[in-house]
Design a protein around this motif. Structure first.
Motif, PDB file in Angstrom:
ATOM      1  N   GLN A   1     -39.795  90.201  45.463  1.00 36.58           N
ATOM      2  CA  GLN A   1     -40.992  89.401  45.256  1.00 36.58           C
ATOM      3  C   GLN A   1     -41.627  89.701  43.906  1.00 36.58           C
TER       4      GLN A   1
ATOM      5  N   THR B   1     -37.815  93.483  50.002  1.00 37.48           N
ATOM      6  CA  THR B   1     -38.512  92.217  49.807  1.00 37.48           C
ATOM      7  C   THR B   1     -39.637  92.358  48.789  1.00 37.48           C
ATOM      8  N   GLN B   2     -40.292  93.502  48.738  1.00 41.49           N
ATOM      9  CA  GLN B   2     -41.347  93.712  47.751  1.00 41.49           C
ATOM     10  C   GLN B   2     -40.775  93.751  46.336  1.00 41.49           C
TER      11      GLN B   2
ATOM     12  N   TRP C   1     -38.555  95.979  54.067  1.00 38.69           N
ATOM     13  CA  TRP C   1     -39.851  95.673  53.471  1.00 38.69           C
ATOM     14  C   TRP C   1     -39.852  96.049  51.992  1.00 38.69           C
TER      15      TRP C   1
END
Length: 65
Positions: A35, A31-32, A28
Motif C-alpha cells: 500500500q 499489505t502495508q 498485514w
C-alpha cells in the motif's frame, strides 16, 4: 534416556493459534508495504505504458509507408 511424551491437544491448539496469528501479522505487514509503494508502482507502470504506446504509434506510422 529421553522421554517420548506426545504433545497434548492444548499444546497443539496453542501452536496452531500462534501460527495463524503469525501468518495474519505477516499478511498485514505485506499489505502495508504494498500500500505504501502503490502510488510509485502505478506511476512507473503508467509511464512505461505511455512510452511503449508512443513507440508503437511511431513505429506504426513509419512502417506504414
Amino acid at each position: 534416556m529421553s522421554e517420548q511424551n506426545p504433545k497434548s491437544w492444548f499444546d497443539r491448539a496453542i501452536g496452531a493459534c500462534m501460527s495463524i496469528l503469525l501468518a495474519a501479522v505477516a499478511l498485514w505487514c505485506a499489505t502495508q508495504v504494498i500500500q505504501s509503494m502503490l502510488p510509485f508502482i502505478i506511476i512507473a507502470v503508467g509511464g512505461i505504458a505511455l512510452v511503449w504506446g508512443g513507440w508503437a504509434i511511431i513505429r506504426f506510422f513509419r512502417d506504414r509507408y
